[in-house]
Design an enzyme around this catalytic site. Sequence first.
Site, PDB file in Angstrom:
ATOM      1  N   TYR A 131       0.854  -1.189   0.000  1.00  0.00           N
ATOM      2  CA  TYR A 131       0.000   0.000   0.000  1.00  0.00           C
ATOM      3  C   TYR A 131       0.893   1.243   0.000  1.00  0.00           C
ATOM      4  O   TYR A 131       1.941   1.259   0.643  1.00  0.00           O
ATOM      5  CB  TYR A 131      -0.883   0.021   1.248  1.00  0.00           C
ATOM      6  CG  TYR A 131      -1.882  -1.104   1.336  1.00  0.00           C
ATOM      7  CD1 TYR A 131      -2.855  -1.283   0.351  1.00  0.00           C
ATOM      8  CD2 TYR A 131      -1.877  -1.985   2.414  1.00  0.00           C
ATOM      9  CE1 TYR A 131      -3.803  -2.304   0.446  1.00  0.00           C
ATOM     10  CE2 TYR A 131      -2.814  -3.018   2.516  1.00  0.00           C
ATOM     11  CZ  TYR A 131      -3.766  -3.162   1.527  1.00  0.00           C
ATOM     12  OH  TYR A 131      -4.690  -4.170   1.618  1.00  0.00           O
ATOM     13  N   PHE A 168      -1.846  -7.255   1.723  1.00  0.00           N
ATOM     14  CA  PHE A 168      -3.251  -7.030   2.088  1.00  0.00           C
ATOM     15  C   PHE A 168      -3.449  -6.506   3.512  1.00  0.00           C
ATOM     16  O   PHE A 168      -4.530  -6.047   3.863  1.00  0.00           O
ATOM     17  CB  PHE A 168      -4.112  -8.295   1.883  1.00  0.00           C
ATOM     18  CG  PHE A 168      -4.240  -8.696   0.436  1.00  0.00           C
ATOM     19  CD1 PHE A 168      -5.008  -7.941  -0.440  1.00  0.00           C
ATOM     20  CD2 PHE A 168      -3.590  -9.819  -0.049  1.00  0.00           C
ATOM     21  CE1 PHE A 168      -5.121  -8.304  -1.782  1.00  0.00           C
ATOM     22  CE2 PHE A 168      -3.697 -10.187  -1.384  1.00  0.00           C
ATOM     23  CZ  PHE A 168      -4.469  -9.426  -2.257  1.00  0.00           C
TER      24      PHE A 168
END
Length: 224
Positions: free
Chosen positions: A66, A77
């Site tokens: 991210y 994730f």
Amino acid sequence: MGAIDNDWLEPLSVEFKKPYYKELYKKVKQEYETKRVFPEADDIFNAFQFTPLSKVKVVILGQDPYHNYGQAHGLCFSVKPDVAVPPSLVNIYQELHDDLGCDIPNNGYLKKWADQGVMLLNTVLTVRAHAANSHQGIGWETFTDAAIKILNEQDRPMVFLLWGRPAQNKKSMLTNPKHLILEAPHPSPLSAFRGFFGSRHFSKTNEYLKANGLEPIDWQIENI
């Protein structure tokens, strides 16, 4: 950069000596010194640190970390406990609820999975802030391919969850007949409705582990 100091170190040590890795190290070091890069340098290898090679039962392959502030901490994730749950993980939780009846938690911190032998491995381990895929092609793929090959060589049952095309591109490396390979579209909002929902990968994983005499994964993430 963080270090690996468990049983991953020996099989990966040959990679650290190769020319590509020396170039990668230089490039990543320079990026951390001159740009905002995620995750924190000490967290880069958390997928390896949290899930020793001898403990891996399940592998989930992601792409790159991210790229917004405070999210990435080295597990695909997963986000840090106090960060909003990203859309793909919202869909993963929805499938877990539909498949196994898990409650949907108030956080996206997946270390509980890693601690049970679920390796949450991105194929690229760093990213520049707000620039998805900005560290693709600098050498991380060569390194994580080596890790995937090491996993493939493990002479014990293991489950690989390949969600989306980039993860499925690694399938040709997975040749061990003891391993179960499950494929589905990526859980992102763009593709989850094309077959990720209803794939029942979590129950299928646990059935395979139990059939091979292994402890199933407790997929329930608790509220914080």
